[in-house]
Design a protein around this motif. Structure first.
Motif, PDB file in Angstrom:
ATOM      1  N   GLU A 113      33.444  38.919  32.792  1.00  0.00           N
ATOM      2  CA  GLU A 113      32.246  40.028  33.616  1.00  0.00           C
ATOM      3  C   GLU A 113      32.340  40.371  34.936  1.00  0.00           C
ATOM      4  N   LEU A 114      32.771  39.039  35.670  1.00  0.00           N
ATOM      5  CA  LEU A 114      33.176  39.203  37.376  1.00  0.00           C
ATOM      6  C   LEU A 114      34.223  38.161  37.781  1.00  0.00           C
TER       7      LEU A 114
ATOM      8  N   LYS B  74      43.482  42.859  34.599  1.00  0.00           N
ATOM      9  CA  LYS B  74      42.731  42.233  33.337  1.00  0.00           C
ATOM     10  C   LYS B  74      42.329  42.201  32.304  1.00  0.00           C
TER      11      LYS B  74
ATOM     12  N   LYS C 189      31.170  35.488  29.904  1.00  0.00           N
ATOM     13  CA  LYS C 189      30.867  35.167  30.645  1.00  0.00           C
ATOM     14  C   LYS C 189      31.554  35.242  31.999  1.00  0.00           C
TER      15      LYS C 189
ATOM     16  N   SER D  57      36.805  38.477  39.628  1.00  0.00           N
ATOM     17  CA  SER D  57      37.295  37.810  41.240  1.00  0.00           C
ATOM     18  C   SER D  57      35.834  37.030  41.955  1.00  0.00           C
ATOM     19  N   SER D  58      34.633  36.960  41.602  1.00  0.00           N
ATOM     20  CA  SER D  58      34.034  35.464  41.398  1.00  0.00           C
ATOM     21  C   SER D  58      34.493  34.290  41.809  1.00  0.00           C
TER      22      SER D  58
ATOM     23  N   THR E 287      42.926  39.210  42.208  1.00  0.00           N
ATOM     24  CA  THR E 287      42.456  38.665  41.124  1.00  0.00           C
ATOM     25  C   THR E 287      43.454  38.823  39.600  1.00  0.00           C
TER      26      THR E 287
END
Length: 224
Positions: free
Chosen positions: A37-38, A55, A34, A40-41, A52
């Motif tokens: 998925e993002l 990846k 999870k 940076s959040s 960040t």
């Protein structure tokens, strides 16, 4: 994004066994997926500069943490498995093979995890006499441990406490089944062997004395 161990592009082998299907291991894998998925959040995934993490690097680091948690003893947080002869520690070569990643890449990921405070690795040393009669040190298998901070950072601290409670009950049942002590099951085999050699050299015959020294030995390597 899923942490797919069957994806050839991810340089990953098939799933590595039933231990990866324990509840906490599955919760950990789902949480990491999870977060991917993002990324940076999540503040915990940000570098000091505010950027960040790249990846693919993050994916490899998460695959590493997935494997280590799946191979972790939920009681002691050491990476390995309890056997009747003691705790069998997993080596970095084992990790490299299971992830199908070169050792240098595993070490890169470890650097990131160490900086996050998610993992510790301590390598005990033992004195020995070489063929020339010189006294020297040799390193024993490193003791790898997942920190409580890791579970706090990814939001699984309560889930870990639940798993730890269940694991304590399971390790007590295993000790009774094998007719041994829990401290034997949780002490690394290499440390037990080292203690046995010391006991032989000191000619210890008192069982209580041996057990007392074993208790102190385990306590000395139990670090967070």
């Amino acid at each position: 994004m899923k942490l797919n161990y069957n994806d050839k592009k991810a340089h990953a082998p098939q799933q590595y066994g039933k231990r990866s299907e324990r509840v906490l291991a599955k919760q950990n894998r789902a949480r990491l997926a999870k977060m991917l998925e993002l990324p940076s959040s999540y503040a915990v995934l940000q570098a000091p500069s505010g950027r960040t993490t790249q990846k693919q690097y993050l994916i490899d680091c998460f695959r590493l943490m997935d494997l280590l948690v799946s191979e972790m003893c939920f009681v002691s947080r050491k990476v390995g498995v309890s056997t009747k002869n003691g705790f069998l520690l997993r080596t970095w070569n084992y990790v490299s093979e299971k992830l199908n990643l070169p050792l240098w890449r595993v070490k890169q990921c470890l650097t990131w995890c160490y900086k996050k405070g998610w993992l510790t690795s301590d390598q005990p040393r033992e004195l020995y006499t070489d063929e020339k009669g010189n006294v020297a040190y040799k390193g024993l298998a490193s003791i790898k441990r997942i920190t409580l901070k890791y579970f706090q950072d990814i939001g699984l601290h309560d889930e870990f406490k639940t798993a730890c409670k269940a694991a304590r009950e399971a390790i007590n049942k295993l000790a009774n089944k094998l007719n041994t002590k829990v401290k034997i099951l949780l002490t690394p085999i290499t440390m037990l062997q080292r203690f046995a050699r010391k006991a032989a050299n000191l000619m210890l015959s008192n069982t209580d004395d041996i057990n007392s020294k074993l208790d102190r030995l385990e306590a000395s390597i139990f670090t967070t």
